[in-house]
Design a protein around this motif. Structure first.
Motif, PDB file in Angstrom:
ATOM      1  N   UNK A   1      -8.162  13.391  -0.295  1.00  0.00           N
ATOM      2  CA  UNK A   1      -7.062  12.729   0.403  1.00  0.00           C
ATOM      3  C   UNK A   1      -7.265  12.802   1.906  1.00  0.00           C
TER       4      UNK A   1
ATOM      5  N   UNK B   1       0.834  -1.215   0.000  1.00  0.00           N
ATOM      6  CA  UNK B   1       0.000   0.000   0.000  1.00  0.00           C
ATOM      7  C   UNK B   1       0.863   1.257   0.000  1.00  0.00           C
ATOM      8  N   UNK B   2       1.677   1.375  -1.061  1.00  0.00           N
ATOM      9  CA  UNK B   2       2.563   2.536  -1.165  1.00  0.00           C
ATOM     10  C   UNK B   2       1.779   3.785  -1.573  1.00  0.00           C
TER      11      UNK B   2
ATOM     12  N   UNK C   1      12.383   7.777   0.565  1.00  0.00           N
ATOM     13  CA  UNK C   1      13.338   6.884   1.237  1.00  0.00           C
ATOM     14  C   UNK C   1      14.336   7.719   2.031  1.00  0.00           C
TER      15      UNK C   1
ATOM     16  N   UNK D   1       3.550   2.074   5.036  1.00  0.00           N
ATOM     17  CA  UNK D   1       2.555   2.177   3.969  1.00  0.00           C
ATOM     18  C   UNK D   1       1.430   3.106   4.379  1.00  0.00           C
ATOM     19  N   UNK D   2       0.463   3.226   3.488  1.00  0.00           N
ATOM     20  CA  UNK D   2      -0.646   4.154   3.728  1.00  0.00           C
ATOM     21  C   UNK D   2      -1.408   3.788   4.997  1.00  0.00           C
ATOM     22  N   UNK D   3      -1.665   2.496   5.172  1.00  0.00           N
ATOM     23  CA  UNK D   3      -2.465   2.086   6.329  1.00  0.00           C
ATOM     24  C   UNK D   3      -1.765   2.467   7.639  1.00  0.00           C
ATOM     25  N   UNK D   4      -0.467   2.188   7.703  1.00  0.00           N
ATOM     26  CA  UNK D   4       0.261   2.539   8.920  1.00  0.00           C
ATOM     27  C   UNK D   4       0.383   4.048   9.096  1.00  0.00           C
TER      28      UNK D   4
ATOM     29  N   UNK E   1      10.032  10.563  -4.541  1.00  0.00           N
ATOM     30  CA  UNK E   1       9.461  10.411  -5.888  1.00  0.00           C
ATOM     31  C   UNK E   1       8.087  11.052  -5.809  1.00  0.00           C
TER      32      UNK E   1
ATOM     33  N   UNK F   1       2.367  10.434  -0.110  1.00  0.00           N
ATOM     34  CA  UNK F   1       1.249  11.225  -0.630  1.00  0.00           C
ATOM     35  C   UNK F   1       0.638  12.026   0.515  1.00  0.00           C
ATOM     36  N   UNK F   2       0.284  11.327   1.579  1.00  0.00           N
ATOM     37  CA  UNK F   2      -0.231  12.030   2.768  1.00  0.00           C
ATOM     38  C   UNK F   2       0.870  12.915   3.357  1.00  0.00           C
TER      39      UNK F   2
ATOM     40  N   UNK G   1       5.275   5.755   2.237  1.00  0.00           N
ATOM     41  CA  UNK G   1       4.305   6.514   1.436  1.00  0.00           C
ATOM     42  C   UNK G   1       4.612   7.975   1.688  1.00  0.00           C
TER      43      UNK G   1
ATOM     44  N   UNK H   1       9.182  -0.051   6.535  1.00  0.00           N
ATOM     45  CA  UNK H   1       8.229   0.372   5.517  1.00  0.00           C
ATOM     46  C   UNK H   1       6.972   0.937   6.179  1.00  0.00           C
TER      47      UNK H   1
ATOM     48  N   UNK I   1      -1.866   6.042  -1.767  1.00  0.00           N
ATOM     49  CA  UNK I   1      -3.225   6.266  -1.275  1.00  0.00           C
ATOM     50  C   UNK I   1      -4.204   6.058  -2.427  1.00  0.00           C
TER      51      UNK I   1
ATOM     52  N   UNK J   1      11.450   3.322   4.055  1.00  0.00           N
ATOM     53  CA  UNK J   1      10.686   3.588   2.824  1.00  0.00           C
ATOM     54  C   UNK J   1       9.280   3.939   3.261  1.00  0.00           C
TER      55      UNK J   1
ATOM     56  N   UNK K   1       0.890  11.760  -6.288  1.00  0.00           N
ATOM     57  CA  UNK K   1       1.209  10.655  -5.387  1.00  0.00           C
ATOM     58  C   UNK K   1       2.713  10.726  -5.129  1.00  0.00           C
ATOM     59  N   UNK K   2       3.129  10.141  -4.031  1.00  0.00           N
ATOM     60  CA  UNK K   2       4.549  10.260  -3.699  1.00  0.00           C
ATOM     61  C   UNK K   2       4.971   9.162  -2.735  1.00  0.00           C
ATOM     62  N   UNK K   3       6.243   8.843  -2.789  1.00  0.00           N
ATOM     63  CA  UNK K   3       6.847   8.007  -1.758  1.00  0.00           C
ATOM     64  C   UNK K   3       8.292   8.457  -1.602  1.00  0.00           C
TER      65      UNK K   3
END
Lengths: 348, 348
Positions: free
Chosen positions: A331, A320-321, B90, B6-9, B70, B106-107, B104, B4, A323, B102, B86-88
């Motif tokens: 968002x 889930x990288x 590192x 992710x969005x959920x975390x 990114x 975007x948020x 997410x 990592x 959203x 690594x 969107x973005x992620x």
């Protein structure tokens, strides 16, 4: 969701395909992308140098897909039990900008570097080449050996490393792979009678792994280890009597063996040889050098190949990288809502 | 292993901290990094432009940590139910080159953009500012509102969007957050009496969201939406009678509102205001503009903050992005071994 190929899945995938078939398939994608070289966005990699190493970003795009690799190079890492090079990469859709695949690229970089070397040698080495010397038996060495076996049928190796432990590791790893291997007592001895010489040492300094008197007529040199400013392996006299082939001149002049030469030192771009626009090897006694530094399109090809190989398999996870709000402009709605308390006045 | 998030975390983490405390903490890290601005490696982002958008890499380093983001920007994405941005990113150790985190982004980008805006306004808006106009109620709008509430205590908003659905979304999302919100019928109406004007529209073109006659004395303009070549929001006349503050001039001259001006148009770097080297607002009737485009150090700060927040929590996973061979030079050994078949000759 973004497809994620971690190390465990990468090892399983390669195991399922077989490393030599994997290298052959990968080389095919690399070759196909070299054939359409003008369609790629190309720039030297974006490097962040520090005392002990470098971290680089290598982006490229063909207008439909965008790919980039993160890669480091830290020769001292091995003293702390870490690897000199680690890498990962991402493949995205240009139309939406959305990442589609995130992958480990430490193993992938080793594979694509070796596949590119063997691909270049198929155009540059003598057709009857049968013996390869390898100087430097570190992380990249077995991959080079297997790529040359898979793509050119080279199964006779003459090898040397200053560290006997590296040699033992190399021999143990390649024991099952059907090579005839001669362990030499020196680089000088290793190159005797070799049709192809692969240099793949790791020190971050200007070294002389090959001196001029070690290189005879007709040899193809696959110079892999010299790949950043201040790091070279060949005595410059060799370059003066050889024809030098490169991936992307703007980058190779900074990072490759030709950093030792003037900015207008003549080189031939590999893609021109692959498309047939320019001759590769023209004579049996010609010395050819592939001044390999590794270019972004090769990682792009490797990611493309990987994407096609994992499709329909279980060799990836979904992560889930990104959203994915129901309403793309909402968002904030992903963050949930506490109890209401705002006062809203509609109208002025 | 690499951490990592992710969005959920990320959503869980923000939920556990609270969005306003998160914004305050994040702004503290951004401010701390602006204070040591000269210690960062800085360059304009590496952009790959295509017909419908842009994909960018934004690296920076302080010599101990290296970070990159990114990020894409594709205004047409929303028509297909996808997000514009969107973005992620590192975060890595410079000493080893190894990625450590690594995430997410975007948020995170929405949060850090808003936190930076509010931070800049704390130095540039009038101290008695109490009313903010927001033009453009897309993905970034709620984050801006909450950052200004958290950092400056602004709880009176005058808002406008050409799309009533965006307005409804904004009102619903902020309903629980204690704002007094006036929905205006036009941008002109929204800015009446506002001490701060935030423009945060998304079209990839030179628009005139604010015309010169809309901007009165003493206003601070937080210009967020103009952030790539060809995309601006302010009539250039406004820039001529305002003082303009920017993150990294080399990048802002390409991407910000000041792309409309000559290359030597005077600007003040925000970090100089934050360190006290240069004055921010000097007079009550001065018009100040924060020409926000978003700079790599802000993402670096956000990753640093995130790393410290997830430490010791369950809000991350460990992923196998990096190989970890027992012998660092034995990468090949990870691939396993088929049955032995090589012939090995030791010695010459």
């Amino acid at each position: 969701m973004v497809q994620y190929v971690g190390v465990e899945n990468m090892v399983r995938l390669i195991g399922s395909i077989g490393i030599e078939p994997y290298l052959i398939g990968l080389a095919g994608y690399i070759e196909a992308d070299f054939r359409r070289w003008p369609s790629f966005e190309k720039a030297p990699r974006v490097a962040s140098h520090s005392r002990d190493g470098v971290i680089e970003l290598m982006p490229t795009s063909d207008g439909e897909l965008y790919g980039f690799k993160y890669v480091n190079g830290h020769p001292k890492n091995t003293r702390a039990g870490l690897q000199t090079v680690t890498a990962f990469g991402v493949l995205s859709d240009v139309e939406t900008g959305y990442p589609r695949l995130l992958s480990e690229m430490t193993i992938t970089t080793a594979l694509r570097t070796a596949a590119t070397s063997a691909l270049a040698a198929r155009y540059l080495a003598r057709e009857d080449a049968s013996v390869m010397a390898i100087i430097g038996l570190g992380s990249q060495s077995e991959f080079q050996a297997l790529a040359f076996k898979a793509l050119l049928g080279i199964d006779k190796l003459r090898v040397f490393d200053i560290d006997p432990a590296a040699t033992a590791k190399f021999l143990a790893n390649l024991a099952p792979h059907g090579f005839e291997i001669m362990v030499a007592a020196s680089a000088q001895e290793a190159v005797i009678g070799a049709d192809i010489i692969t240099t793949v040492t790791a020190d971050k300094l200007n070294a002389t792994i090959l001196s001029d008197n070690m290189v005879g007529a007709g040899v193809h040199i696959n110079a892999v280890g010299g790949d950043c400013p201040g790091k070279t392996e060949l005595q410059r006299d060799i370059l003066l009597r050889a024809d030098v082939f490169v991936e992307f001149p703007e980058q190779t002049r900074i990072e490759g063996e030709i950093q030792q030469m003037a900015g207008d030192f003549p080189v031939t771009e590999l893609w021109r040889v692959i498309t047939g626009a320019t001759a590769g090897r023209c004579a049996r006694d010609q010395i050819t050098i592939f001044d390999s530094v590794g270019f972004a399109t090769e990682d792009f090809s490797a990611l493309r190949y990987l994407r096609d190989q994992v499709e329909g398999t279980t060799y990836y996870d979904n992560i889930d990288l990104l959203t994915a709000p129901e309403d793309p402009r909402n968002l904030f709605g992903l963050l949930g809502r506490p109890a209401a308390s705002s006062r809203v006045a509609l109208g002025a």
